[in-house]
Design a protein around this motif. Structure first.
Motif, PDB file in Angstrom:
ATOM      1  N   VAL A 134      -4.150  26.445 -40.469  1.00 29.16           N
ATOM      2  CA  VAL A 134      -4.979  25.256 -39.943  1.00 29.16           C
ATOM      3  C   VAL A 134      -4.222  23.990 -39.907  1.00 29.16           C
ATOM      4  O   VAL A 134      -3.186  23.605 -40.649  1.00 29.16           O
ATOM      5  CB  VAL A 134      -6.098  25.115 -41.225  1.00 29.16           C
ATOM      6  N   ALA A 135      -4.650  23.058 -38.827  1.00 32.23           N
ATOM      7  CA  ALA A 135      -4.063  21.814 -38.482  1.00 32.23           C
ATOM      8  C   ALA A 135      -5.220  20.898 -38.425  1.00 32.23           C
ATOM      9  O   ALA A 135      -6.244  21.111 -37.990  1.00 32.23           O
ATOM     10  CB  ALA A 135      -3.450  21.804 -37.125  1.00 32.23           C
ATOM     11  N   ALA A 136      -5.106  19.788 -39.369  1.00 33.99           N
ATOM     12  CA  ALA A 136      -6.341  18.791 -39.395  1.00 33.99           C
ATOM     13  C   ALA A 136      -5.616  17.671 -38.652  1.00 33.99           C
ATOM     14  O   ALA A 136      -4.483  17.218 -38.783  1.00 33.99           O
ATOM     15  CB  ALA A 136      -6.118  18.266 -40.877  1.00 33.99           C
ATOM     16  N   LEU A 137      -6.691  17.400 -37.774  1.00 36.73           N
ATOM     17  CA  LEU A 137      -6.277  16.368 -36.400  1.00 36.73           C
ATOM     18  C   LEU A 137      -7.382  14.953 -36.789  1.00 36.73           C
ATOM     19  O   LEU A 137      -8.448  15.276 -37.339  1.00 36.73           O
ATOM     20  CB  LEU A 137      -6.719  16.929 -35.171  1.00 36.73           C
ATOM     21  N   ARG A 138      -6.799  14.005 -36.494  1.00 41.39           N
ATOM     22  CA  ARG A 138      -7.393  12.622 -36.726  1.00 41.39           C
ATOM     23  C   ARG A 138      -7.275  11.964 -35.291  1.00 41.39           C
ATOM     24  O   ARG A 138      -6.274  11.521 -35.044  1.00 41.39           O
ATOM     25  CB  ARG A 138      -6.838  11.538 -37.680  1.00 41.39           C
ATOM     26  N   LEU A 139      -8.234  12.074 -34.433  1.00 45.52           N
ATOM     27  CA  LEU A 139      -8.178  11.990 -33.024  1.00 45.52           C
ATOM     28  C   LEU A 139      -8.763  10.656 -32.975  1.00 45.52           C
ATOM     29  O   LEU A 139      -9.717  10.297 -33.090  1.00 45.52           O
ATOM     30  CB  LEU A 139      -8.466  12.908 -32.224  1.00 45.52           C
ATOM     31  N   ASN A 140      -8.343   9.886 -31.648  1.00 49.48           N
ATOM     32  CA  ASN A 140      -8.963   8.635 -31.204  1.00 49.48           C
ATOM     33  C   ASN A 140      -9.383   8.864 -29.725  1.00 49.48           C
ATOM     34  O   ASN A 140      -8.710   9.568 -28.985  1.00 49.48           O
ATOM     35  CB  ASN A 140      -7.989   7.535 -31.256  1.00 49.48           C
ATOM     36  N   GLY A 141     -10.323   8.017 -29.214  1.00 49.74           N
ATOM     37  CA  GLY A 141     -10.780   8.072 -27.941  1.00 49.74           C
ATOM     38  C   GLY A 141     -12.171   8.305 -27.796  1.00 49.74           C
ATOM     39  O   GLY A 141     -12.999   8.662 -28.597  1.00 49.74           O
ATOM     40  N   SER A 142     -12.204   8.701 -26.608  1.00 51.41           N
ATOM     41  CA  SER A 142     -13.884   9.078 -26.027  1.00 51.41           C
ATOM     42  C   SER A 142     -14.044  10.317 -26.495  1.00 51.41           C
ATOM     43  O   SER A 142     -13.200  11.373 -26.832  1.00 51.41           O
ATOM     44  CB  SER A 142     -14.158   8.903 -24.620  1.00 51.41           C
ATOM     45  N   ARG A 143     -15.219  10.791 -26.462  1.00 53.19           N
ATOM     46  CA  ARG A 143     -15.736  12.315 -26.799  1.00 53.19           C
ATOM     47  C   ARG A 143     -15.035  13.324 -25.844  1.00 53.19           C
ATOM     48  O   ARG A 143     -14.578  14.289 -26.315  1.00 53.19           O
ATOM     49  CB  ARG A 143     -17.284  12.333 -26.461  1.00 53.19           C
ATOM     50  N   THR A 144     -14.933  13.136 -24.570  1.00 52.07           N
ATOM     51  CA  THR A 144     -14.345  13.641 -23.803  1.00 52.07           C
ATOM     52  C   THR A 144     -12.430  14.131 -24.066  1.00 52.07           C
ATOM     53  O   THR A 144     -12.137  15.123 -24.171  1.00 52.07           O
ATOM     54  CB  THR A 144     -14.014  13.424 -22.367  1.00 52.07           C
ATOM     55  N   GLU A 145     -12.006  12.884 -24.331  1.00 52.18           N
ATOM     56  CA  GLU A 145     -10.626  12.777 -24.800  1.00 52.18           C
ATOM     57  C   GLU A 145     -10.426  13.511 -25.905  1.00 52.18           C
ATOM     58  O   GLU A 145      -9.471  14.290 -26.215  1.00 52.18           O
ATOM     59  CB  GLU A 145     -10.303  11.347 -25.005  1.00 52.18           C
ATOM     60  N   ILE A 146     -11.183  13.499 -27.087  1.00 50.89           N
ATOM     61  CA  ILE A 146     -11.195  14.181 -28.324  1.00 50.89           C
ATOM     62  C   ILE A 146     -11.315  15.646 -28.259  1.00 50.89           C
ATOM     63  O   ILE A 146     -10.632  16.258 -28.550  1.00 50.89           O
ATOM     64  CB  ILE A 146     -12.292  13.690 -29.268  1.00 50.89           C
ATOM     65  N   ARG A 147     -12.016  16.010 -27.407  1.00 52.16           N
ATOM     66  CA  ARG A 147     -12.303  17.386 -26.857  1.00 52.16           C
ATOM     67  C   ARG A 147     -11.256  18.196 -26.062  1.00 52.16           C
ATOM     68  O   ARG A 147     -10.741  19.023 -26.362  1.00 52.16           O
ATOM     69  CB  ARG A 147     -13.734  17.679 -26.037  1.00 52.16           C
ATOM     70  N   MET A 148     -10.794  17.379 -25.139  1.00 48.66           N
ATOM     71  CA  MET A 148      -9.582  17.752 -24.597  1.00 48.66           C
ATOM     72  C   MET A 148      -8.254  17.950 -25.521  1.00 48.66           C
ATOM     73  O   MET A 148      -7.318  18.766 -25.302  1.00 48.66           O
ATOM     74  CB  MET A 148      -9.113  17.133 -23.209  1.00 48.66           C
ATOM     75  N   GLU A 149      -8.193  16.948 -26.222  1.00 48.00           N
ATOM     76  CA  GLU A 149      -6.930  17.015 -27.121  1.00 48.00           C
ATOM     77  C   GLU A 149      -7.079  18.142 -28.094  1.00 48.00           C
ATOM     78  O   GLU A 149      -6.021  18.694 -28.332  1.00 48.00           O
ATOM     79  CB  GLU A 149      -6.855  15.763 -27.879  1.00 48.00           C
ATOM     80  N   SER A 150      -8.438  18.364 -28.495  1.00 51.27           N
ATOM     81  CA  SER A 150      -8.513  19.545 -29.445  1.00 51.27           C
ATOM     82  C   SER A 150      -8.166  20.877 -28.695  1.00 51.27           C
ATOM     83  O   SER A 150      -7.311  21.841 -29.418  1.00 51.27           O
ATOM     84  CB  SER A 150      -9.852  19.770 -29.760  1.00 51.27           C
TER      85      SER A 150
END
Length: 181
Positions: A134-150
């Motif tokens: 499992v990887a824990a991510l702490r992402l910044n950005g818009s909803r779309t950016e968070i989803r795409m980075e995921s």
């Protein structure tokens, strides 16, 4: 991203292995990324988009007590989703995404909290048995950016796992990655 998806599918095809996906916050984007690769059907079995918590429990087999106690945005939930996808869809490998894309916090977790997981074959006699990660991510950005980075992150985690298993360098430990835009 398609190059990562293509690399994953190429490795799986060469190895004669298959992949299943369980998605929550990405809502089918991981499956779409994989399906965009020509010849994906050689290794990609399918996906479950379990946006609702009860689907995580009823379809993917995520522990009800865990969901009640911690909510759907949790590393153990991600791990169980990946394992559930493997089982339900009959694949060698399972990957999953769960988290908060926004705009509001969920389950006590802030926007940008994401967990991605990989569950793979376990060899009972192999001391280097890989199992899940499992990887824990702490992402910044818009909803779309968070989803795409995921999407990018879960495919990268699987690729790392496939390459690590192939070379014997796989590690069964949690990691924390920081993403941003």
């Amino acid at each position: 991203m398609t190059s990562t998806a293509a690399d994953v599918l190429r490795l799986l095809t060469v190895r004669g292995e298959t992949l299943a996906v369980a998605e929550s916050l990405t809502g089918g984007l991981v499956a779409a990324e994989l399906a965009a690769v020509p010849g994906a059907s050689k290794a990609f079995r399918g996906s479950v988009t379990a946006y609702a918590t009860d689907l995580k429990r009823d379809v993917l087999g995520v522990d009800a007590t865990l969901l009640d106690r911690r909510g759907a945005v949790d590393p153990q939930v991600a791990a169980q989703m990946a394992a559930g996808a493997r089982k339900v869809l009959g694949a060698d490998w399972g990957i999953s995404t769960t988290g908060v894309a926004g705009p509001e916090p969920q389950d006590g977790q802030p926007v940008g909290t994401v967990f991605v997981a990989v569950d793979g074959p376990r060899e009972a006699l192999d001391e280097r048995a890989l199992g899940g990660k499992v990887a824990a991510l702490r992402l910044n950005g818009s909803r779309t950016e968070i989803r795409m980075e995921s999407v990018r992150s879960v495919l990268a985690l699987l690729l790392e796992r496939l390459v690590g298993e192939h070379t014997g360098n796989g590690r069964a430990q949690d990691t924390e990655q920081n993403g941003g835009f």
